[in-house]
Design a protein around this motif. Structure first.
Motif, short mmCIF file in Angstrom:
data_model
loop_
_atom_site.label_atom_id
_atom_site.label_comp_id
_atom_site.label_asym_id
_atom_site.label_seq_id
_atom_site.Cartn_x
_atom_site.Cartn_y
_atom_site.Cartn_z
N VAL A 31 -19.95 9.21 21.05
CA VAL A 31 -19.90 8.90 19.62
C VAL A 31 -18.72 9.67 19.05
O VAL A 31 -18.57 10.87 19.30
CB VAL A 31 -21.20 9.30 18.90
N SER A 32 -17.87 8.98 18.30
CA SER A 32 -16.67 9.59 17.72
C SER A 32 -16.83 9.71 16.21
O SER A 32 -16.65 8.73 15.49
CB SER A 32 -15.43 8.76 18.05
N PRO A 33 -17.16 10.90 15.71
CA PRO A 33 -17.28 11.07 14.26
C PRO A 33 -15.90 11.13 13.60
O PRO A 33 -14.92 11.58 14.21
CB PRO A 33 -17.99 12.42 14.10
N GLY A 34 -15.84 10.71 12.35
CA GLY A 34 -14.66 10.91 11.54
C GLY A 34 -14.80 12.23 10.80
O GLY A 34 -15.14 13.25 11.40
N THR A 35 -14.56 12.21 9.49
CA THR A 35 -14.60 13.43 8.70
C THR A 35 -15.99 13.65 8.11
O THR A 35 -16.45 12.86 7.29
CB THR A 35 -13.57 13.35 7.56
N PHE A 36 -16.65 14.72 8.54
CA PHE A 36 -18.02 15.00 8.10
C PHE A 36 -18.10 16.34 7.40
O PHE A 36 -17.31 17.25 7.68
CB PHE A 36 -18.99 14.94 9.29
N ASP A 37 -19.06 16.44 6.50
CA ASP A 37 -19.23 17.62 5.67
C ASP A 37 -20.03 18.69 6.42
O ASP A 37 -21.18 18.97 6.10
CB ASP A 37 -19.91 17.25 4.35
N THR A 38 -19.39 19.24 7.43
CA THR A 38 -19.96 20.35 8.18
C THR A 38 -19.01 21.54 8.03
O THR A 38 -17.91 21.40 7.51
CB THR A 38 -20.08 20.00 9.67
N ALA A 39 -19.44 22.70 8.51
CA ALA A 39 -18.58 23.88 8.43
C ALA A 39 -17.26 23.62 9.16
O ALA A 39 -16.18 23.98 8.68
CB ALA A 39 -19.30 25.08 9.03
N MET A 40 -17.34 22.97 10.32
CA MET A 40 -16.12 22.67 11.06
C MET A 40 -15.27 21.66 10.32
O MET A 40 -14.05 21.79 10.24
CB MET A 40 -16.46 22.14 12.47
N GLY A 41 -15.91 20.65 9.76
CA GLY A 41 -15.17 19.63 9.02
C GLY A 41 -14.43 20.21 7.84
O GLY A 41 -13.26 19.86 7.58
N ARG A 42 -15.06 21.11 7.10
CA ARG A 42 -14.42 21.74 5.95
C ARG A 42 -13.31 22.70 6.39
O ARG A 42 -12.30 22.84 5.71
CB ARG A 42 -15.46 22.48 5.10
#
Length: 290
Positions: free
Chosen positions: A211-222
């Motif tokens: 599964v390839s996520p795009g931009t998500f509101d996680t600590a890593m994403g931010r």
């Protein structure tokens, strides 16, 4: 529920690497409805906090400290996971982003770590088993002519040489861009490798996919906002960050027994970013984040 509503068996175990992170912990909450869950991470304190949270929700949860770059550590994780019942599913979310380390670290964690978890999963696999490896939209943004498939193939025979050559491939750009290139190449590898391993899993009646996520509101994403994740949202059909629970639902579903014919493929969950990102946009994005 993540599996069929009838006959759900809590003696079955799901292993979630990166289980204290935004995606991993959400997956554990969902899969914990009908699985015993074993969450793995490097930080014992974070693991203890996450297990306490899961236990408070009624989830049968255990924590294991695991370094995915160390095959012995991964093997220990799987041995612990199997102590109270068969390991039926693995969701491998552990990884690092460009802001979290140098190119060699990113390659070892994201690429070599995936090899280690996949090999351990294959050894544990039986009929109905599923492994979901987390890749990334970044893996889809590497131009086909730049994908080092010959280097990828080394992962099947010589993992040390593979890691060294993939790191060297990322070193062909200016130093400031190397972590980002290493990240994209490592996630491109995760997609390629999981497809490559599908037949081996299929021989055991088991599944493997990404599964390839795009931009998500996680600590890593931010954390990655300044390296381009925030800018990517501007190209998406859904012009917002994804929610951790949204990607977790997809990951848990893929790892469940419901999509029993789903294997050897990648699912891109990026809010329509790739669909809206033209070549001109990709060039502009590279300039903005270089």
């Amino acid at each position: 529920m993540t599996g069929s509503d009838e006959g759900a068996t809590v003696n079955q175990t799901a292993i979630i690497t990166g289980g204290t992170g935004g995606m991993g912990l959400e997956v554990a909450r969902i899969m914990g409805r009908d699985h015993r869950v074993v969450i793995a991470d490097l930080d014992q304190r974070r693991l203890d906090t996450s297990v306490a949270e899961l236990t408070g929700l009624g989830v049968d949860a255990e924590a294991v400290v695991c370094d995915v770059t160390d095959q012995a550590s991964v093997d220990n994780l799987f041995a612990r996971g199997a102590q109270s019942g068969p390991v039926r599913a693995v969701v491998h979310t552990a990884g690092v982003s460009p802001q979290m380390g140098a190119a060699d670290t990113i390659v070892r964690v994201n690429a070599l770590g995936t090899v280690n978890v996949t090999e351990a999963s294959l050894a544990a696999a039986a009929d109905g088993f599923a492994l979901v490896n987390v890749a990334s939209l970044a893996g889809h943004l590497v131009p086909g002519v730049l994908v080092p498939t010959r280097t990828f193939k080394l992962a099947l025979t010589d993992t040390n040489r593979f890691a060294a050559k993939l790191t060297a491939a990322a070193g062909r750009v200016p130093k400031s861009r190397r972590p980002g290139v290493a990240y994209s190449l490592s996630k491109s590898f995760v997609i390629w490798y999981s497809e490559e391993m599908a037949q081996r899993f299929g021989a055991k009646g088991a599944r493997i996919l990404t599964v390839s996520p795009g931009t998500f509101d996680t600590a890593m994403g931010r954390l990655e906002e300044k390296s381009g994740s925030g800018k990517l949202v501007e190209y998406a059909a859904l012009t917002r960050y994804g929610k951790p629970e949204e990607i977790a639902e997809l990951l848990a579903f893929c790892a469940s027994d419901r999509p029993g014919y789903l294997t050897g493929t990648d699912i891109l969950c990026d809010g329509g970013t790739r669909a809206g990102l033209s070549l001109k946009g990709m060039i502009a994005l590279a300039r903005d984040t270089s």
